[in-house]
Motif scaffolding. Structure first.
Motif, PDB file in Angstrom:
ATOM      1  N   PHE A 151     -27.081 -11.236  34.523  1.00  0.00           N
ATOM      2  CA  PHE A 151     -27.649  -9.826  34.058  1.00  0.00           C
ATOM      3  C   PHE A 151     -27.705  -8.914  35.188  1.00  0.00           C
ATOM      4  N   CYS A 188     -29.681  -8.793  37.921  1.00  0.00           N
ATOM      5  CA  CYS A 188     -31.137  -8.205  38.033  1.00  0.00           C
ATOM      6  C   CYS A 188     -31.772  -9.042  39.032  1.00  0.00           C
ATOM      7  N   CYS A 200     -35.601  -8.281  35.182  1.00  0.00           N
ATOM      8  CA  CYS A 200     -34.935  -9.216  34.563  1.00  0.00           C
ATOM      9  C   CYS A 200     -35.639  -9.331  32.977  1.00  0.00           C
ATOM     10  N   LYS A 235     -33.536  -6.898  30.631  1.00  0.00           N
ATOM     11  CA  LYS A 235     -32.172  -7.453  30.339  1.00  0.00           C
ATOM     12  C   LYS A 235     -32.172  -8.872  29.584  1.00  0.00           C
ATOM     13  N   ASN A 268     -33.385  -7.787  25.863  1.00  0.00           N
ATOM     14  CA  ASN A 268     -32.370  -7.053  25.114  1.00  0.00           C
ATOM     15  C   ASN A 268     -31.188  -8.217  24.876  1.00  0.00           C
TER      16      ASN A 268
END
Length: 257
Positions: free
Chosen positions: A157, A159, A212, A215, A218
């Motif tokens: 992701f 992050c 994170c 992320k 989602n």
């Protein structure tokens, strides 16, 4: 004049029954394929994304996947049973088939309810638990699954940290000599090399607004939508199948006892 009318009615009834049989057979074939799709989605959730499940304190997300796998398996068995019941024209088999359809329908409603409940509490759960999990369990003894999940999360992701990269300043691991001078894990780096986590400059590591948590939230929400869409789609198909089953059941003569 009565006899021809009766023969016509019987012929008409037979034609209607044959049409229903083929409609129900087609439905069962599609239903069987749909069962495979449902099972595949559940297995994909557990196998491909199982690392992320270890970062969640609640078992609701995993439970939804298990329910999908169970429902998919029952759907596939039910599809075969439906074909047998259709061509053998046995009312008892049709009754069993209808009950199984109803059970699957209820399982999917349960999975949908669990997904909706988890959707509502997801943000709060991640805020409360993800940061603590990352700073307390990363690189700790007997927590290899958490370490693997965190590294995969940050790498995939792009992050760093729960809310931001500064979260790693409170990490138990970072404060030990095992970190070897790192300020963040190497999985935070844009280009991963050994000990690249010693520099936490934005040119070297991912600096994502929301960290994170955003992320992962989602990702899980998108996946819950997939689970929900699959469940609703199969449920709608089942309603059609139950209607066809009822029609065929009524068109068949009662079995002699």
């Amino acid at each position: 004049m009565g006899a021809p009318a009766t023969a016509y009615d019987e012929k008409k009834e037979t034609c209607g029954t044959v049409c229903l049989k083929y409609l129900l057979f087609t439905f069962n074939f599609l239903f069987w394929l749909a069962g495979g799709v449902v099972m595949a989605v559940g297995i994909w959730t557990l196998v491909e994304k199982s690392d992320y499940i270890s970062l969640l304190s609640s078992a609701t997300y995993a439970a939804s996947a298990y329910i999908l796998i169970l429902a998919g398996a029952i759907v596939m068995v039910t599809g075969v049973l439906g074909c047998c019941a259709t061509f053998k024209e046995q009312r008892r088999l049709l009754r069993v088939y209808f009950v199984l359809l109803l059970c699957i329908f209820l399982l999917e409603i349960l999975a949908g309810v669990l997904a909706y409940i988890y959707y509502q509490q997801l943000n709060e759960e991640l805020k409360q638990n993800l940061r603590e999990t990352m700073v307390q369990k990363y690189k700790q003894p007997e927590q290899e699954h958490v370490t693997k999940a965190v590294d995969k999360l940050q790498h995939e992701f792009k992050c760093c940290g729960s809310n931001s990269s500064s979260d790693w300043g409170e990490s138990v691991w970072i404060r030990t000599s095992e970190a070897d001078g790192r300020l963040v894990p190497d999985s935070c780096c844009k280009t991963q090399t050994l000990n690249c986590g010693r520099r936490d400059h934005p040119s070297n590591i991912y600096k994502v607004e929301g960290g994170c948590i955003t992320k992962l939230e989602n990702f899980i929400l998108d996946h819950l939508k997939i689970i929900g869409a699959v469940g609703v789609g199969i449920a709608c198909v089942q309603i059609v199948g139950m209607v066809f089953t009822c029609c065929l059941y009524r068109s068949l003569k009662a079995e002699p006892y």
